[in-house]
Design a protein around this motif. Structure first.
Motif, mmCIF file in Angstrom:
data_model
loop_
_atom_site.group_PDB
_atom_site.id
_atom_site.type_symbol
_atom_site.label_atom_id
_atom_site.label_comp_id
_atom_site.label_asym_id
_atom_site.label_seq_id
_atom_site.Cartn_x
_atom_site.Cartn_y
_atom_site.Cartn_z
ATOM 1 N N CYS A 158 53.355 47.458 44.234
ATOM 2 C CA CYS A 158 51.954 48.275 43.974
ATOM 3 C C CYS A 158 52.134 49.895 44.465
ATOM 4 O O CYS A 158 51.613 50.674 43.782
ATOM 5 C CB CYS A 158 50.999 47.623 44.544
ATOM 6 S SG CYS A 158 50.546 46.203 43.834
ATOM 7 N N ARG A 170 46.578 54.002 38.905
ATOM 8 C CA ARG A 170 46.322 53.703 40.467
ATOM 9 C C ARG A 170 45.863 54.995 41.189
ATOM 10 O O ARG A 170 46.673 55.915 40.933
ATOM 11 C CB ARG A 170 47.096 52.849 41.318
ATOM 12 C CG ARG A 170 46.592 52.182 42.577
ATOM 13 C CD ARG A 170 47.820 51.515 43.086
ATOM 14 N NE ARG A 170 48.219 50.225 42.478
ATOM 15 C CZ ARG A 170 47.415 49.096 42.488
ATOM 16 N NH1 ARG A 170 46.313 49.310 43.421
ATOM 17 N NH2 ARG A 170 47.633 48.066 42.143
ATOM 18 N N TYR A 192 46.830 39.764 46.192
ATOM 19 C CA TYR A 192 46.327 41.042 46.873
ATOM 20 C C TYR A 192 44.732 40.648 46.896
ATOM 21 O O TYR A 192 44.172 40.050 45.941
ATOM 22 C CB TYR A 192 46.403 42.267 46.055
ATOM 23 C CG TYR A 192 47.955 42.711 45.873
ATOM 24 C CD1 TYR A 192 48.843 42.309 45.134
ATOM 25 C CD2 TYR A 192 48.338 43.514 46.871
ATOM 26 C CE1 TYR A 192 50.299 42.330 44.992
ATOM 27 C CE2 TYR A 192 49.643 43.999 46.606
ATOM 28 C CZ TYR A 192 50.660 43.257 45.898
ATOM 29 O OH TYR A 192 52.010 43.791 45.855
ATOM 30 N N GLU A 195 41.615 44.857 46.645
ATOM 31 C CA GLU A 195 42.142 46.383 46.538
ATOM 32 C C GLU A 195 41.302 47.350 45.723
ATOM 33 O O GLU A 195 40.458 46.693 45.088
ATOM 34 C CB GLU A 195 43.333 45.878 45.531
ATOM 35 C CG GLU A 195 43.462 45.544 44.557
ATOM 36 C CD GLU A 195 44.825 45.397 43.393
ATOM 37 O OE1 GLU A 195 45.390 46.143 43.252
ATOM 38 O OE2 GLU A 195 45.071 43.838 43.344
ATOM 39 N N ARG A 197 40.186 49.939 43.056
ATOM 40 C CA ARG A 197 40.613 50.218 41.702
ATOM 41 C C ARG A 197 39.840 51.365 41.116
ATOM 42 O O ARG A 197 39.285 51.439 39.698
ATOM 43 C CB ARG A 197 40.452 48.842 40.835
ATOM 44 C CG ARG A 197 39.070 48.367 41.068
ATOM 45 C CD ARG A 197 39.279 46.971 40.076
ATOM 46 N NE ARG A 197 37.992 46.638 39.618
ATOM 47 C CZ ARG A 197 37.316 45.532 40.268
ATOM 48 N NH1 ARG A 197 37.872 44.979 41.199
ATOM 49 N NH2 ARG A 197 35.853 45.165 39.830
ATOM 50 N N HIS A 215 44.171 39.451 41.718
ATOM 51 C CA HIS A 215 45.373 39.927 41.422
ATOM 52 C C HIS A 215 46.711 39.208 42.255
ATOM 53 O O HIS A 215 46.613 39.171 43.290
ATOM 54 C CB HIS A 215 45.383 41.488 42.031
ATOM 55 C CG HIS A 215 46.883 42.267 41.577
ATOM 56 N ND1 HIS A 215 47.251 43.430 42.250
ATOM 57 C CD2 HIS A 215 47.988 41.789 40.857
ATOM 58 C CE1 HIS A 215 48.426 43.675 41.826
ATOM 59 N NE2 HIS A 215 48.721 42.897 40.930
ATOM 60 N N ASP A 217 50.956 38.856 41.547
ATOM 61 C CA ASP A 217 52.317 39.626 41.118
ATOM 62 C C ASP A 217 53.161 38.341 41.414
ATOM 63 O O ASP A 217 53.450 37.786 42.434
ATOM 64 C CB ASP A 217 52.538 40.698 41.720
ATOM 65 C CG ASP A 217 51.929 41.835 41.313
ATOM 66 O OD1 ASP A 217 51.194 41.874 40.245
ATOM 67 O OD2 ASP A 217 52.026 42.990 42.178
ATOM 68 N N LEU A 340 46.957 51.037 49.960
ATOM 69 C CA LEU A 340 47.107 51.295 48.617
ATOM 70 C C LEU A 340 45.987 52.441 48.181
ATOM 71 O O LEU A 340 44.761 52.216 48.949
ATOM 72 C CB LEU A 340 46.855 50.012 47.693
ATOM 73 C CG LEU A 340 47.790 48.900 47.823
ATOM 74 C CD1 LEU A 340 47.238 47.959 47.054
ATOM 75 C CD2 LEU A 340 49.110 49.602 47.185
#
Ligand code: FES
Ligand SMILES: [Fe+2]
Length: 340
Positions: A158, A170, A192, A195, A197, A215, A217, A340
């Motif tokens: 990320c 992002r 996550y 986060e 967005r 989310h 991954d 992030l």
């Protein structure tokens, strides 16, 4: 000699590329010729005639078998020679007249090949949500000047997105996000929570403003990444990338983007597909620059931090598979925080 890549399923080509001619594919340190028999089933053989080494892919198909272009030896899908035209009638080809055959499967529009001559240990990856009602999908094929490991790390990382895709996918919000990392039986995943967005083109066009998002991954060893965004209102994206190594620092990536947008999915695709291609080209450029610099400075060790969440798992799996060791065991949850 130790193989450069672990034995695994690799996408060799799209189904639509394999028609009435043999098709040459170089992948995972091997050179294959792919063809269909008369029933349409796919076969993969080593692309080297047992007689004098001519490329079988330069030959032609005869009754669902493959004829070498040099002296006309005929091969069936198992790699056995069924005819040597220069031998008198009734004289059989020698027992040794065969080439290595690899297991091939056709699935969801791709032809996969298991890169070992032994029987495969499992079936190829199935793309999730591929044919489900209400889902739309498109495919991308992208050539990266990078290793499989570098590609997977990029797809599942990320923090790079705030820089390489700044504003597109992002935007740096400098918010601390909780992540749970788990080792699974086939790789590892990172989930996550909450986060940011905001401030990106993709999310402002393609995501609901207020709905909660999950989310996850996933690294699916040794060569598949899956990025999954599910919203509480039913909107859902699954982006799966399958890496086929061509050479040490050249990887062909087949990506399937599936999303649930209901009946307007095909319309959404008109925006989503060009945006996805733009974003993946940003990664192609970054990884090519990284590759050039690694050549200039030599393969030195990297410094990692706790924010490099899945990279250690990718490296550990690939090292184990290459060296013939057991893969990392299913492990405890690891709780982490990243900005992030
Ligand atoms: S090299 Fe293939 S038949 Fe002679
Ligand atoms: Fe990226």
């Amino acid at each position: 000699m130790q193989p450069a890549w672990p034995h695994a399923w690799y996408i060799a080509c799209r189904s639509s590329e394999l028609r009435s001619r043999p098709h040459a594919v170089s992948a995972a340190g091997q050179h294959w010729v792919l063809f269909r028999d008369e029933a349409g089933a796919v076969h993969a053989l080593a692309d080297r005639c047992a007689h004098r080494g001519a490329p079988l892919s330069a030959g032609r198909l005869c009754g669902g078998q493959l004829r070498c272009p040099y002296h006309g030896w005929l091969y069936d899908g198992s790699g056995r020679v069924t005819e040597v035209p220069a031998l008198p009638a009734g004289m059989r080809p020698p027992q040794a007249a065969r080439v290595p055959a690899y297991t091939a499967r056709e699935q969801q529009g791709y032809v996969w090949v298991w890169s070992g001559e032994e029987a495969p240990e499992h079936e190829p990856h199935r793309f999730a949500n591929f044919d489900a009602p209400g889902w739309t999908h498109f495919r991308m094929r992208t050539r990266f000047e990078a290793s499989v490991e570098a590609c997977l790390e990029n797809f599942l990382d990320c923090p790079h997105a705030s820089f390489v895709h700044k504003g597109w996918f992002r935007a740096p919000a400098a918010r601390t996000v909780k992540v749970v990392v788990r080792r699974s039986s086939d790789g590892a995943q990172a989930e996550y929570f909450d986060e940011p967005r905001s401030g990106s083109v993709v999310w402002s066009l393609l995501a609901p403003r207020r709905s909660a998002m999950r989310h996850v991954d996933r690294f699916i060893a040794p060569n598949v990444s899956q990025v999954d965004y599910a919203f509480a209102n039913g909107l859902h994206y699954t982006i799966t990338s399958c890496c086929t190594p061509v050479q040490a620092h050249e990887t062909l990536v087949h990506t399937v983007v599936s999303f649930r947008f209901g009946r307007i999915g095909p319309l959404v695709r008109l925006v989503f597909e060009p945006l996805s291609r733009l974003i993946i080209r940003q990664d192609v450029r970054m990884l090519a620059a990284q590759r050039v610099n690694m050549t200039r400075f030599g393969a030195s060790r990297f410094v990692s931090t706790r924010a490099d969440l899945l990279a250690p798992h990718i490296a550990a799996w690939n090292a184990a598979l290459r060296e013939g060791r057991d893969p990392p065991a299913v492990g405890d949850e690891q709780h982490a925080e990243i900005r992030l």
